[in-house]
Design an enzyme around this catalytic site. Structure first.
Site, PDB file in Angstrom:
ATOM      1  N   THR A  15      13.956 -28.071 -11.002  1.00 49.59           N
ATOM      2  CA  THR A  15      15.215 -28.775 -11.251  1.00 49.59           C
ATOM      3  C   THR A  15      16.079 -28.911 -10.000  1.00 49.59           C
ATOM      4  O   THR A  15      15.933 -28.159  -9.036  1.00 49.59           O
ATOM      5  CB  THR A  15      16.028 -28.059 -12.352  1.00 49.59           C
ATOM      6  OG1 THR A  15      16.334 -26.733 -11.933  1.00 49.59           O
ATOM      7  CG2 THR A  15      15.252 -28.011 -13.661  1.00 49.59           C
ATOM      8  N   ASP A  16      16.994 -29.863 -10.072  1.00 44.74           N
ATOM      9  CA  ASP A  16      17.953 -30.065  -8.993  1.00 44.74           C
ATOM     10  C   ASP A  16      19.252 -29.327  -9.328  1.00 44.74           C
ATOM     11  O   ASP A  16      19.321 -28.583 -10.311  1.00 44.74           O
ATOM     12  CB  ASP A  16      18.192 -31.568  -8.753  1.00 44.74           C
ATOM     13  CG  ASP A  16      18.769 -32.285  -9.967  1.00 44.74           C
ATOM     14  OD1 ASP A  16      19.271 -31.628 -10.909  1.00 44.74           O
ATOM     15  OD2 ASP A  16      18.717 -33.532  -9.979  1.00 44.74           O
ATOM     16  N   ALA A  17      20.290 -29.550  -8.546  1.00 49.41           N
ATOM     17  CA  ALA A  17      21.564 -28.842  -8.735  1.00 49.41           C
ATOM     18  C   ALA A  17      22.216 -29.152 -10.083  1.00 49.41           C
ATOM     19  O   ALA A  17      22.975 -28.338 -10.603  1.00 49.41           O
ATOM     20  CB  ALA A  17      22.530 -29.194  -7.605  1.00 49.41           C
ATOM     21  N   GLY A  40      20.545 -29.436 -12.849  1.00 47.81           N
ATOM     22  CA  GLY A  40      19.730 -28.866 -13.921  1.00 47.81           C
ATOM     23  C   GLY A  40      18.710 -29.828 -14.499  1.00 47.81           C
ATOM     24  O   GLY A  40      18.091 -29.541 -15.524  1.00 47.81           O
ATOM     25  N   PHE A  41      18.509 -30.976 -13.853  1.00 50.46           N
ATOM     26  CA  PHE A  41      17.518 -31.952 -14.301  1.00 50.46           C
ATOM     27  C   PHE A  41      16.258 -31.812 -13.457  1.00 50.46           C
ATOM     28  O   PHE A  41      16.318 -31.410 -12.293  1.00 50.46           O
ATOM     29  CB  PHE A  41      18.054 -33.378 -14.156  1.00 50.46           C
ATOM     30  CG  PHE A  41      19.299 -33.646 -14.954  1.00 50.46           C
ATOM     31  CD1 PHE A  41      19.364 -33.347 -16.310  1.00 50.46           C
ATOM     32  CD2 PHE A  41      20.413 -34.195 -14.353  1.00 50.46           C
ATOM     33  CE1 PHE A  41      20.509 -33.604 -17.051  1.00 50.46           C
ATOM     34  CE2 PHE A  41      21.566 -34.457 -15.083  1.00 50.46           C
ATOM     35  CZ  PHE A  41      21.615 -34.147 -16.438  1.00 50.46           C
TER      36      PHE A  41
END
Length: 144
Positions: A23-25, A27-28
């Site tokens: 995930t990225d920052a 949360g995806f």
């Protein structure tokens, strides 16, 4: 995009639980991670046929580079999602195959699945010595 198609009815399904590193920052699932998840699915597809990239290279003198890729993103994948990755051989030529891979997750309290990402990949069979295209061995596509 929703699908009434249960991915568990396909010939091969790879299941992937989304973890922090996917995930990225926000949360995806980071868009580039889908390529890694799809590649892992293809590796497991080969493994269930008792094949691997190393075995294909050593025994058949072949590698499988990606020639072209098209991806579509429909919904964001999220931390802890359980993704079901299926793959369909859409076209098999002598030296190239077209594979469609789809990442789906089951909708809560439903039997329907939601498509979150898909990719169409054009993969070429290449001779390790000459680096020229060569015919795919039949063992790769048995049970298709």
């Amino acid at each position: 995009m929703t699908s009434n198609t249960n991915p568990n009815t396909s010939a091969f399904i790879y299941t992937h639980r989304v973890c922090y590193s996917d995930t990225d920052a926000a949360g995806f699932v980071y868009h580039g991670r889908y390529l890694e998840i799809f590649e892992r699915s293809r590796a497991e597809w080969l493994a269930q046929k008792d094949l691997s990239p190393t075995k294909l290279e050593n025994e058949f003198n072949m590698v499988m580079p990606l020639r072209e890729l098209t991806m579509n993103f429909y919904k964001p994948g999220r931390l802890d999602d359980l993704l079901y990755i299926d793959q369909v051989i859409e076209h098999r030529g002598r030296t190239q195959v077209t594979v469609k891979q789809t990442a789906q997750r089951k909708l809560p309290d439903s039997e329907e699945f939601e498509v979150i990402a898909s990719a169409v990949l054009h993969i070429v069979c290449v001779d390790t010595n000459t680096l020229k295209p060569k015919a795919w061995p039949d063992c790769v596509f048995q049970d298709e």
